[in-house]
Design a protein around this motif. Structure first.
Motif, PDB file in Angstrom:
ATOM      1  N   ILE A  15       3.780 -12.873  -6.833  1.00 28.52           N
ATOM      2  CA  ILE A  15       3.620 -12.797  -5.371  1.00 28.52           C
ATOM      3  C   ILE A  15       4.365 -11.576  -4.850  1.00 28.52           C
ATOM      4  CG2 ILE A  15       4.198 -13.883  -3.169  1.00 28.52           C
ATOM      5  CD1 ILE A  15       3.836 -16.588  -4.558  1.00 28.52           C
ATOM      6  N   ALA A  16       5.633 -11.445  -5.285  1.00 33.63           N
ATOM      7  CA  ALA A  16       6.449 -10.322  -4.815  1.00 33.63           C
ATOM      8  C   ALA A  16       5.808  -8.997  -5.197  1.00 33.63           C
ATOM      9  CB  ALA A  16       7.851 -10.419  -5.388  1.00 33.63           C
ATOM     10  N   VAL A  19       2.942  -8.087  -2.974  1.00 32.76           N
ATOM     11  CA  VAL A  19       3.397  -7.566  -1.682  1.00 32.76           C
ATOM     12  C   VAL A  19       3.813  -6.103  -1.827  1.00 32.76           C
ATOM     13  CG1 VAL A  19       5.065  -7.832   0.172  1.00 32.76           C
ATOM     14  CG2 VAL A  19       4.121  -9.843  -0.909  1.00 32.76           C
ATOM     15  N   ILE A  20       4.566  -5.816  -2.888  1.00 30.68           N
ATOM     16  CA  ILE A  20       5.016  -4.439  -3.088  1.00 30.68           C
ATOM     17  C   ILE A  20       3.827  -3.502  -3.257  1.00 30.68           C
ATOM     18  CG2 ILE A  20       6.229  -2.920  -4.713  1.00 30.68           C
ATOM     19  CD1 ILE A  20       8.118  -5.276  -5.229  1.00 30.68           C
ATOM     20  N   VAL A  22       0.816  -3.907  -2.147  1.00 33.71           N
ATOM     21  CA  VAL A  22       0.137  -3.737  -0.862  1.00 33.71           C
ATOM     22  C   VAL A  22       0.854  -2.637  -0.064  1.00 33.71           C
ATOM     23  CG1 VAL A  22      -0.274  -4.816   1.385  1.00 33.71           C
ATOM     24  CG2 VAL A  22      -0.872  -6.029  -0.687  1.00 33.71           C
ATOM     25  N   SER A  23       2.199  -2.688  -0.090  1.00 33.72           N
ATOM     26  CA  SER A  23       2.974  -1.654   0.596  1.00 33.72           C
ATOM     27  C   SER A  23       2.626  -0.267   0.078  1.00 33.72           C
ATOM     28  CB  SER A  23       4.463  -1.888   0.385  1.00 33.72           C
ATOM     29  OG  SER A  23       4.932  -2.803   1.310  1.00 33.72           O
ATOM     30  N   MET A  26      -0.703   0.955   1.171  1.00 33.87           N
ATOM     31  CA  MET A  26      -0.737   1.469   2.530  1.00 33.87           C
ATOM     32  C   MET A  26      -0.179   2.886   2.595  1.00 33.87           C
ATOM     33  SD  MET A  26      -2.224  -0.651   4.472  1.00 33.87           S
ATOM     34  CE  MET A  26      -1.838  -0.216   6.150  1.00 33.87           C
ATOM     35  N   LEU A  27       0.850   3.158   1.792  1.00 32.91           N
ATOM     36  CA  LEU A  27       1.421   4.511   1.773  1.00 32.91           C
ATOM     37  C   LEU A  27       0.361   5.524   1.346  1.00 32.91           C
ATOM     38  CD1 LEU A  27       4.179   6.185   1.850  1.00 32.91           C
ATOM     39  CD2 LEU A  27       4.111   5.975  -0.614  1.00 32.91           C
ATOM     40  N   SER A  30      -2.612   5.802   3.799  1.00 29.60           N
ATOM     41  CA  SER A  30      -2.362   6.632   4.980  1.00 29.60           C
ATOM     42  C   SER A  30      -2.502   8.101   4.636  1.00 29.60           C
ATOM     43  CB  SER A  30      -0.959   6.408   5.527  1.00 29.60           C
ATOM     44  OG  SER A  30      -0.637   5.077   5.534  1.00 29.60           O
ATOM     45  N   MET A  31      -1.982   8.473   3.464  1.00 32.55           N
ATOM     46  CA  MET A  31      -2.073   9.885   3.095  1.00 32.55           C
ATOM     47  C   MET A  31      -3.527  10.293   2.887  1.00 32.55           C
ATOM     48  SD  MET A  31       1.118  10.815   0.795  1.00 32.55           S
ATOM     49  CE  MET A  31       2.617  11.162   1.685  1.00 32.55           C
ATOM     50  N   THR A 134       3.677  13.243  -4.162  1.00 31.83           N
ATOM     51  CA  THR A 134       4.017  11.843  -3.901  1.00 31.83           C
ATOM     52  C   THR A 134       3.595  10.973  -5.082  1.00 31.83           C
ATOM     53  OG1 THR A 134       3.521  12.334  -1.617  1.00 31.83           O
ATOM     54  CG2 THR A 134       3.841  10.034  -2.174  1.00 31.83           C
TER      55      THR A 134
END
Lengths: 189, 579
Positions: A15-16, A19-20, A22-23, A26-27, A30-31, A134
């Motif tokens: 689960i953790a 979540v990571i 998914v984060s 998103m990074l 966005s780029m 990145t």
């Protein structure tokens, strides 16, 4: 540890990890969104006077990172099968391929500089440098994460390390997918 | 529910492992509380300097002025003014509200209220605090630079924030500090989300969680999804400043291949709009619980409140464009964003009505936490209603970047979050520190704060409506604004009053924690409420729960008429009494 505890640990850490990831998604999303905005608001791409980046080196990178994902899958399955010899071989291969990917990225940046594409030379090279930087920074993080599996590769299968193996490989495969998307969006089109 | 049982912690022995590098969620919560209160003080001082400049242009700032700005004889210089409002916004949002509500109460409450012994990843929790501390250090250090700290506003729009707009290193450090803080908050979010999913006590379904936990959990989800978006923007900004990339350098992207400052605004608000809900959801959750506890009634429509908070969370991701009506968006797009923004008022109205339904005909106890919660109901009502004018394209085009906007977001974010935070501090003080804050001084604190903040923010909306633009050093050089000097003086006096009103709190807080001796030990459950944290001793032991509780009913079982004489609440571990 009992079976129930192991299952609970697996579930918790997955689960953790989701979540990571998914984060991180998103990074990078966005780029890539920024990339698309610049890409679709111009008529000529690459902008006038800028050379197109040849596909050869990025293709080699793609091949290497895909291969490293494959060897990592083989590492995982040999971990499950408790085959120490195969585990060590595939772990070494994955790590070397990771280093190889970084080496090819350096070549990419060198070749871009040789073509006259510098980070400060307008938004086209800026995008290519920033996104690959990145991603490469995350590859370095991924390599460090792989180092945390060294004890596993040295000592072999252990119940406590299952979540480690799963999470590190999730992260590594994720980086592979991100590179594949970047390759298609930025280099092929 | 409770996928596994955590083992019982042993008590840490050394000072360092107990108070500094602690793994205990309760200690980390307290660390964040101190961190946030210090941030609140720093940001508050900056606010007073800003207000002083606006009311008395050209006059020296009293007491501290001569010390801080010797070259101008104590007057705040224009470039410092820009720095002050930038740092005020940044510190208040990221280094005061976030650590107090999410850092302190998120850490403290989540495990206690869901019946867990600790967060699921204690080490990650500790790292999250220390990364936040490093980030604060970088930000404060930037104040000491020769060219000063960041001065591009808390949003740091390019081109103000590019090397052309702010050549000093302050802006770079600002971006770096916020990036680090994002990393810290993401770590916290991973922890909160996972803890709530896997460590709820047996029997506790999602709707049996107190609404505070709901608010904090939804906040964590928003944090995990949208902080990386800001991270991407900051990263590109740092690249622009350090490596000379050209993402946000103004220029016609279509012809010359240079960057576009508007892109930063998009990225910033894709994060920034959810961020305002990140800040306020915990306060909403806490207030929803406290209103029920002190009205001695079950929370009206608790499930609907939780679901409205969830739908606001989802909608908040779709409305960011309303911050950008004036950036020459397509009218079609502005109307879409307007409609979506207006849609948020539906769930907001639902849970606002639920708040009113909760206190309706309750036997209200006016303890300090309750009056602070009622204060939130009042200021949030005002803040929410003024939001409608800004969501509407036609009115926003006029009001954009005036003090009306400043007044609106201070009502929603500053006022309601501040009051919600204070309500939480007064309420959980006995559980956190084993001592009560003084009730009398708490009420004095509330009334002074309430009068002060309404004077400030109402005044801001009035001058904004009259056309006073934000971010101007001396707006009164414009003839039509000269007449607004008296009301600006009034706002400043209100701000001073509000600032002075915090002194009773600070003295009360510090005195209670370090010097006050309670005559008899604080009871386990001084407020007579049923959530799980009140079933254990005050202050709570290191391991929280010796036996993991089994949950049998919801968090707001108050005033059940079938209860035996002299008892008006039930613990969550008790079966509901039926006739």
């Amino acid at each position: 540890m009992t079976n129930k505890d192991i299952e609970a640990r697996k579930l918790t850490s997955s689960i953790a990890m989701i979540v990571i990831l998914v984060s991180f998604t998103m990074l990078f999303a966005s780029m890539l969104l920024g990339y698309s905005v610049y890409r679709f608001t111009v008529d000529v791409w690459p902008p006038m006077g800028m050379p197109r980046i040849p596909l050869t080196i990025p293709m080699v990178s793609t091949f290497i990172i895909a291969l490293s994902s494959a060897t990592l899958v083989l590492f995982e399955s040999s971990f499950e099968k408790k085959n120490l010899k195969a585990m060590r071989a595939y772990f070494g291969l994955t790590f070397l391929l990771g280093l190889g990917f970084m080496f090819v990225q350096l070549q990419l940046w060198n070749s871009m500089a040789a073509m006259g594409l510098h980070a400060s030379g307008g938004v086209f090279p800026s995008l290519f440098y920033a996104l690959t930087w990145t991603h490469a920074a995350h590859i370095v993080a991924g390599l460090i994460a792989l180092l945390f599996l060294l004890p596993v590769a040295a000592k072999g299968y252990s119940v406590e390390k299952i979540t480690w193996v799963q999470n590190v490989s999730k992260f590594w495969h994720f980086l592979g997918v991100v590179w594949l998307v970047m390759f298609i969006v930025m280099f092929v089109f | 529910m409770a996928f596994f049982e955590q083992h019982i912690h042993s008590e840490p022995k050394t000072f360092i492992s107990k108070y500094i590098f602690s793994f205990d969620h309760k200690v980390i919560g307290k660390q964040f509380l101190w961190y946030g209160i210090i941030g609140l003080g720093l940001g508050g001082m900056m606010a007073l300097m800003i207000r002083w400049t606006l009311a008395f242009p050209g006059e020296a700032f009293p007491v501290l002025g001569h010390l801080l700005f010797p070259s101008t004889g104590g007057v705040v210089p224009p470039d410092t003014y820009a720095m002050l409002f930038t740092m005020h916004g940044t510190i208040m949002i990221f280094y005061a509200i976030t650590p107090i509500l999410i850092g302190a109460f998120g850490n403290y409450l989540i495990p206690l209220q869901i019946g867990a012994r600790d967060m699921v990843f204690p080490l990650l929790n500790m790292l999250s605090f220390w990364i936040a501390a490093a980030s604060a250090l970088i930000l404060v250090a930037s104040l000491c630079l020769p060219l000063g700290a960041a001065a591009g506003g808390w949003t740091s729009y390019p081109t103000l924030s590019t090397l052309i707009g702010s050549p000093g290193a302050g802006q770079t450090l600002w971006s770096l500090a916020l990036f680090l803080l994002g990393v810290s908050s993401t770590m916290g979010a991973v922890n909160y989300i996972t803890t709530v999913i896997v460590l709820r006590a047996p029997g506790m379904g999602y709707f049996d969680m107190p609404l505070s936990v709901w608010g904090l959990w939804l906040t964590a989800i928003l944090n995990a999804i949208f902080l990386p978006v800001l991270g991407a923007g900051l990263l590109l900004l740092i690249f622009d400043r350090v490596f000379g990339t050209t993402f946000f350098l103004a220029g016609a992207a279509a012809t010359t291949g240079t960057g576009d400052p508007i892109l930063y605004q998009h990225v910033f608000w894709i994060f920034g709009h959810p961020e305002v809900y990140i800040l306020i959801l915990p306060a909403w959750g806490i207030v929803s619980d406290l209103l029920s506890f002190f009205a001695r009634k079950p929370a009206f429509g608790a499930k609907a409140t939780a679901l409205s908070m969830t739908s606001i969370t989802i909608l908040s991701t779709l409305v960011y464009g309303h911050h950008m009506y004036t950036t020459q968006m397509s009218p079609l797009l502005t109307q879409t964003f307007m409609t979506l923004t207006m849609t948020i008022s539906i769930p907001s109205a639902i849970f606002f009505a639920n708040w009113l339904g909760t206190i309706w005909k309750g036997s209200i106890r006016f303890d300090t936490p309750m009056i602070f919660s009622l204060g939130v109901v009042f200021v949030f009502g005002l803040g929410g209603l003024t939001g409608l004018y800004l969501a509407t394209v036609t009115t926003d085009l006029y009001l954009h970047d005036t003090y009306f906007v400043v007044g609106h977001f201070h009502y929603t974010m500053a006022a309601s979050v501040l009051l919600g935070g204070y309500a939480a501090i007064y309420f959980w003080m006995p559980k956190m520190f084993g001592k009560f804050l003084n009730e009398f001084w708490g009420k004095v604190h509330f009334w002074i704060t309430m009068i002060g903040l309404n004077g400030v923010f109402m005044g801001m909306m009035i001058v904004g409506y009259a056309g006073m633009h934000r971010r101007l050093y001396n707006p009164f050089v414009y003839e039509f604004m000269e007449k607004m000097i008296p009301i600006n003086t009034f706002i400043t006096y209100s701000a001073l009053l509000m600032g002075l009103g915090q002194i009773p709190f600070v003295i009360n807080f510090v005195y209670t924690i370090f010097f006050k001796k309670e005559k008899e030990p604080v009871p386990n459950n001084p407020w007579n409420v049923g959530t799980l944290e009140w079933t254990i001793p005050s202050p709570s032991p290191v391991y929280n729960f010796k036996e993991i509780p089994v949950v049998k009913c919801g968090p707001h079982e108050l005033g059940n008429p079938n209860l035996p004489e002299g008892k008006d609440f039930q613990y969550q571990t008790e079966e509901i009494v039926e006739a």
